[in-house]
Write an enzyme that holds these catalytic residues in place. Structure first.
Site, PDB file in Angstrom:
ATOM      1  N   THR A   1       0.789  -1.252   0.104  1.00  0.00           N
ATOM      2  CA  THR A   1      -0.033  -0.002   0.058  1.00  0.00           C
ATOM      3  C   THR A   1       0.738   1.266   0.100  1.00  0.00           C
ATOM      4  O   THR A   1       2.015   1.367   0.496  1.00  0.00           O
ATOM      5  CB  THR A   1      -0.869   0.074   1.176  1.00  0.00           C
TER       6      THR A   1
ATOM      7  N   LYS B   1       1.577  -3.404   7.319  1.00  0.00           N
ATOM      8  CA  LYS B   1       1.927  -3.703   6.031  1.00  0.00           C
ATOM      9  C   LYS B   1       3.233  -3.587   5.704  1.00  0.00           C
ATOM     10  O   LYS B   1       3.764  -4.217   4.514  1.00  0.00           O
ATOM     11  CB  LYS B   1       0.962  -2.571   5.107  1.00  0.00           C
TER      12      LYS B   1
HETATM   13  P1  NAP Z   1     -11.772  -4.729   1.900  1.00  0.00           P
HETATM   14  O1  NAP Z   1     -12.657  -4.202   1.082  1.00  0.00           O
HETATM   15  O2  NAP Z   1     -11.823  -4.097   3.255  1.00  0.00           O
HETATM   16  O3  NAP Z   1     -11.482  -5.948   2.148  1.00  0.00           O
HETATM   17  C1  NAP Z   1     -10.909  -6.620   2.953  1.00  0.00           C
HETATM   18  C2  NAP Z   1     -10.955  -8.136   2.919  1.00  0.00           C
HETATM   19  O4  NAP Z   1     -10.184  -8.764   3.775  1.00  0.00           O
HETATM   20  C3  NAP Z   1     -12.532  -8.677   3.176  1.00  0.00           C
HETATM   21  O5  NAP Z   1     -12.613  -9.764   2.307  1.00  0.00           O
HETATM   22  C4  NAP Z   1     -12.394  -9.259   4.612  1.00  0.00           C
HETATM   23  O6  NAP Z   1     -13.471 -10.079   4.855  1.00  0.00           O
HETATM   24  C5  NAP Z   1     -11.052  -9.761   4.503  1.00  0.00           C
HETATM   25  N1  NAP Z   1     -10.304 -10.021   5.901  1.00  0.00           N
HETATM   26  C6  NAP Z   1     -10.206  -9.154   7.082  1.00  0.00           C
HETATM   27  N2  NAP Z   1      -9.791  -9.798   7.974  1.00  0.00           N
HETATM   28  C7  NAP Z   1      -9.581 -10.949   7.674  1.00  0.00           C
HETATM   29  C8  NAP Z   1      -9.046 -12.123   8.305  1.00  0.00           C
HETATM   30  N3  NAP Z   1      -8.769 -12.069   9.627  1.00  0.00           N
HETATM   31  N4  NAP Z   1      -9.066 -13.507   7.755  1.00  0.00           N
HETATM   32  C9  NAP Z   1      -9.590 -13.461   6.670  1.00  0.00           C
HETATM   33  N5  NAP Z   1      -9.929 -12.384   5.786  1.00  0.00           N
HETATM   34  C10 NAP Z   1     -10.029 -11.272   6.501  1.00  0.00           C
HETATM   35  O7  NAP Z   1     -10.242  -4.172   1.325  1.00  0.00           O
HETATM   36  P2  NAP Z   1      -9.839  -3.758  -0.234  1.00  0.00           P
HETATM   37  O8  NAP Z   1     -10.184  -2.091  -0.634  1.00  0.00           O
HETATM   38  O9  NAP Z   1     -10.396  -4.790  -1.077  1.00  0.00           O
HETATM   39  O10 NAP Z   1      -8.310  -3.797  -0.281  1.00  0.00           O
HETATM   40  C11 NAP Z   1      -7.702  -5.284  -0.734  1.00  0.00           C
HETATM   41  C12 NAP Z   1      -6.272  -5.257   0.055  1.00  0.00           C
HETATM   42  O11 NAP Z   1      -5.460  -4.271  -0.505  1.00  0.00           O
HETATM   43  C13 NAP Z   1      -6.261  -4.991   1.686  1.00  0.00           C
HETATM   44  O12 NAP Z   1      -5.116  -5.911   2.061  1.00  0.00           O
HETATM   45  C14 NAP Z   1      -5.867  -3.514   1.652  1.00  0.00           C
HETATM   46  O13 NAP Z   1      -5.209  -3.368   2.788  1.00  0.00           O
HETATM   47  C15 NAP Z   1      -4.947  -3.527   0.451  1.00  0.00           C
HETATM   48  N6  NAP Z   1      -4.953  -2.148  -0.249  1.00  0.00           N
HETATM   49  C16 NAP Z   1      -6.076  -1.231  -0.477  1.00  0.00           C
HETATM   50  C17 NAP Z   1      -6.095  -0.282  -1.060  1.00  0.00           C
HETATM   51  C18 NAP Z   1      -7.439   0.586  -1.513  1.00  0.00           C
HETATM   52  O14 NAP Z   1      -7.299   1.841  -1.795  1.00  0.00           O
HETATM   53  N7  NAP Z   1      -8.353  -0.131  -1.443  1.00  0.00           N
HETATM   54  C19 NAP Z   1      -4.886   0.189  -1.433  1.00  0.00           C
HETATM   55  C20 NAP Z   1      -3.823  -0.169  -1.205  1.00  0.00           C
HETATM   56  C21 NAP Z   1      -3.741  -1.385  -0.546  1.00  0.00           C
HETATM   57  P3  NAP Z   1     -14.850  -9.722   5.291  1.00  0.00           P
HETATM   58  O15 NAP Z   1     -15.663  -9.271   4.277  1.00  0.00           O
HETATM   59  O16 NAP Z   1     -15.298 -10.893   6.259  1.00  0.00           O
HETATM   60  O17 NAP Z   1     -14.499  -8.481   6.174  1.00  0.00           O
HETATM   61  N1  GDD Z   2     -12.368   7.236   6.381  1.00  0.00           N
HETATM   62  C1  GDD Z   2     -12.583   8.649   6.406  1.00  0.00           C
HETATM   63  N2  GDD Z   2     -13.665   9.279   6.990  1.00  0.00           N
HETATM   64  N3  GDD Z   2     -11.527   9.606   6.221  1.00  0.00           N
HETATM   65  C2  GDD Z   2     -11.730  10.785   6.179  1.00  0.00           C
HETATM   66  C3  GDD Z   2     -12.619  11.493   6.694  1.00  0.00           C
HETATM   67  C4  GDD Z   2     -13.912  10.716   7.382  1.00  0.00           C
HETATM   68  O1  GDD Z   2     -14.942  10.975   7.646  1.00  0.00           O
HETATM   69  N4  GDD Z   2     -12.587  12.777   6.677  1.00  0.00           N
HETATM   70  C5  GDD Z   2     -11.508  12.946   6.268  1.00  0.00           C
HETATM   71  N5  GDD Z   2     -10.682  11.511   5.836  1.00  0.00           N
HETATM   72  C6  GDD Z   2      -9.310  11.284   5.332  1.00  0.00           C
HETATM   73  C7  GDD Z   2      -8.561  10.734   6.223  1.00  0.00           C
HETATM   74  O2  GDD Z   2      -7.787  11.312   7.195  1.00  0.00           O
HETATM   75  C8  GDD Z   2      -7.573  10.272   5.113  1.00  0.00           C
HETATM   76  O3  GDD Z   2      -6.540  11.334   5.050  1.00  0.00           O
HETATM   77  C9  GDD Z   2      -8.333  10.612   3.806  1.00  0.00           C
HETATM   78  O4  GDD Z   2      -9.661  10.770   4.028  1.00  0.00           O
HETATM   79  C10 GDD Z   2      -8.455   9.054   3.263  1.00  0.00           C
HETATM   80  O5  GDD Z   2      -9.250   8.255   4.006  1.00  0.00           O
HETATM   81  P1  GDD Z   2      -9.674   6.631   3.763  1.00  0.00           P
HETATM   82  O6  GDD Z   2     -10.651   6.831   2.748  1.00  0.00           O
HETATM   83  O7  GDD Z   2     -10.292   6.320   5.023  1.00  0.00           O
HETATM   84  O8  GDD Z   2      -8.445   5.937   3.153  1.00  0.00           O
HETATM   85  P2  GDD Z   2      -6.940   5.931   3.575  1.00  0.00           P
HETATM   86  O9  GDD Z   2      -6.055   6.628   2.681  1.00  0.00           O
HETATM   87  O10 GDD Z   2      -6.818   6.250   5.072  1.00  0.00           O
HETATM   88  O11 GDD Z   2      -6.641   4.443   3.511  1.00  0.00           O
HETATM   89  C11 GDD Z   2      -7.080   3.597   2.181  1.00  0.00           C
HETATM   90  O12 GDD Z   2      -6.084   3.755   1.198  1.00  0.00           O
HETATM   91  C12 GDD Z   2      -4.801   3.150   1.585  1.00  0.00           C
HETATM   92  C13 GDD Z   2      -3.985   3.353   0.389  1.00  0.00           C
HETATM   93  O13 GDD Z   2      -3.077   4.463   0.586  1.00  0.00           O
HETATM   94  C14 GDD Z   2      -7.463   2.291   2.779  1.00  0.00           C
HETATM   95  O14 GDD Z   2      -8.017   1.491   1.643  1.00  0.00           O
HETATM   96  C15 GDD Z   2      -6.109   1.460   3.054  1.00  0.00           C
HETATM   97  O15 GDD Z   2      -6.328   0.109   3.083  1.00  0.00           O
HETATM   98  C16 GDD Z   2      -5.179   1.511   1.960  1.00  0.00           C
HETATM   99  O16 GDD Z   2      -3.865   0.666   1.969  1.00  0.00           O
END
Ligand code: NAP
Ligand code: GDD
Length: 336
Positions: free
Chosen positions: A125, A153
């Site tokens: 990430t 991570k």
């Molecule tokens: P997400 O929607 O929160 O999905 C997380 C998944 O992990 C869900 O299927 C959840 O299952 C499963 N999980 C959580 N704890 C677990 C456990 N103890 N054992 C087995 N499964 C578990 O996340 P996403 O946005 O798809 O992201 C996918 C991956 O990419 C994550 O590792 C995240 O940290 C990483 N990532 C995301 C972003 C982003 O912007 N989306 C960016 C960079 C990296 P449940 O449905 O049961 O909760």
């Molecule tokens: N969630 C949330 N809720 N974030 C807020 C809010 C609020 O009400 N108001 C402001 N923010 C700001 C957070 O402080 C952060 O700086 C930004 O919005 C994005 O927050 P999130 O959408 O929660 O995502 P994230 O950047 O913290 O994390 C996501 O992206 C990562 C990659 O950079 C997640 O998907 C992580 O799993 C992932 O690794």
């Protein structure tokens, strides 16, 4: 036929990756947690496909992970499972480390003991860059994590590299910047903004309450970001790649753009916790700040440089942040 095993299959990325791999004729296996209610809404449309199979498991249970991997003997494992919420990781740091750090080690160590070559993708990430002062961030930018999530991570990032070097595993880190979609969880900021803005527009809600409006993120479309996960595992050599759009947008700009798409012009006034977003036409306050949404340590600005992925994977993002907003709004409106 190739077999893939996906942890985190019920999540946003797991669902898009499943669709992508099924379209590539893979047999797709997924690890699903036992839950008191159904958690398969993102993959319900795939359940009738006989190339799509689910197995109960948990990233904290190594005996179970061992049985699943040994039973399936997949060609590729995509480790997407995580406690993925940065703010929540401050509340449950131990659990976050168990899943997001040690969970990765558990899978890698199972692979290491297999005779069959199993390729491994790790969901790394942009949060690893945390407090960085280098812009944009690429594969060589030093890490500076700012949350229990990012630190867990970081362990996974390094254990992937270590197992690659020590045991010659085919293991890759995809360093993905924020990516969103209609399937994004409702507590992440983009989905929260869009859902609440639609309610405000239709008179079903009065205000949108947020935390830090100044944070800048590089927001891409999740559907575009699963192909490079697969591309990394098709290369001759394992490596690590940044996946990003290269464009930064602040939370405030995201709010302004979302309301503008819905026909509401926002005027901003005040500073810090007193900042407010006003509907220019009705003069009503529709955006406020509440400190409960602030993080103990914030990541101010993440913008990625994915030139390496462009050159070596022949991948580039297809969707701008404005198009992403349009996709998310249209989908939410259709389903409400
Ligand atoms: P997400 O929607 O929160 O999905 C997380 C998944 O992990 C869900 O299927 C959840 O299952 C499963 N999980 C959580 N704890 C677990 C456990 N103890 N054992 C087995 N499964 C578990 O996340 P996403 O946005 O798809 O992201 C996918 C991956 O990419 C994550 O590792 C995240 O940290 C990483 N990532 C995301 C972003 C982003 O912007 N989306 C960016 C960079 C990296 P449940 O449905 O049961 O909760
Ligand atoms: N969630 C949330 N809720 N974030 C807020 C809010 C609020 O009400 N108001 C402001 N923010 C700001 C957070 O402080 C952060 O700086 C930004 O919005 C994005 O927050 P999130 O959408 O929660 O995502 P994230 O950047 O913290 O994390 C996501 O992206 C990562 C990659 O950079 C997640 O998907 C992580 O799993 C992932 O690794």
């Amino acid at each position: 036929m190739k077999k893939a095993l996906i942890s985190g299959i019920t999540g946003q990325d797991g669902s898009y990756l499943s669709e992508f791999l099924l379209s590539k004729k893979y047999e797709v296996h997924g690890i699903i947690r036992r839950n008191s209610s159904f958690s398969t809404s993102r993959i319900d449309h795939l359940l009738s496909n006989n190339k799509f199979k689910l197995h109960y498991g948990d990233m904290v249970d190594s005996t179970n992970l061992n049985s699943i991997v040994n039973k399936i003997l997949p060609d590729e494992i995509y480790n997407l499972a995580a406690q993925s919420h940065v703010k929540v990781s401050f509340e449950i740091p131990d659990y976050t480390a168990q899943v997001d750090a040690l969970g990765t080690l558990r899978l890698l160590d199972i692979i290491r003991k297999q005779k069959k070559t199993i390729k491994f993708y790790q969901a790394s990430t942009s949060e690893l860059y945390g407090n960085t002062k280098s812009f944009p961030q690429n594969e060589k930018t030093p890490f500076s994590p700012r949350s229990p999530y990012a630190i867990a991570k970081l362990y996974s990032y390094w254990i992937v590299k270590n197992y690659r070097e020590a045991y010659n595993l085919f293991a890759c880190n995809g360093i993905l910047f924020n990516h969103e979609s209609p399937r994004r969880g409702g507590t992440f900021v983009t989905k929260k903004i869009i859902e609440q803005a639609i309610k405000i527009k239709s008179g079903k809600a009065e205000e949108l309450i947020l935390g830090n409006l100044n944070a800048v993120r590089d927001w891409g479309y999740a559907k575009d970001y699963v192909e490079p996960m697969w591309l990394m595992l098709q290369k001759k050599q394992p490596d690590d790649y940044v996946i990003a759009t290269g464009i930064g947008t602040s939370v405030r700009e995201f709010v302004t753009k979302t309301f503008a798409y819905l026909g509401i012009i926002i005027k901003w006034r005040g500073k810090g916790l007193n900042e407010q977003g006003i509907d220019a036409k009705t003069k009503k306050v529709i955006v406020r700040i509440n400190k409960k949404y602030l993080r103990p340590t914030e990541v101010d600005k993440l913008i990625g440089n994915s030139s390496k992925a462009k050159k070596q994977l022949n991948w580039k993002p297809k969707t701008t942040v404005d198009e992403l907003i349009e996709i998310m709004i249209n989908n939410s409106q259709k389903n409400n």
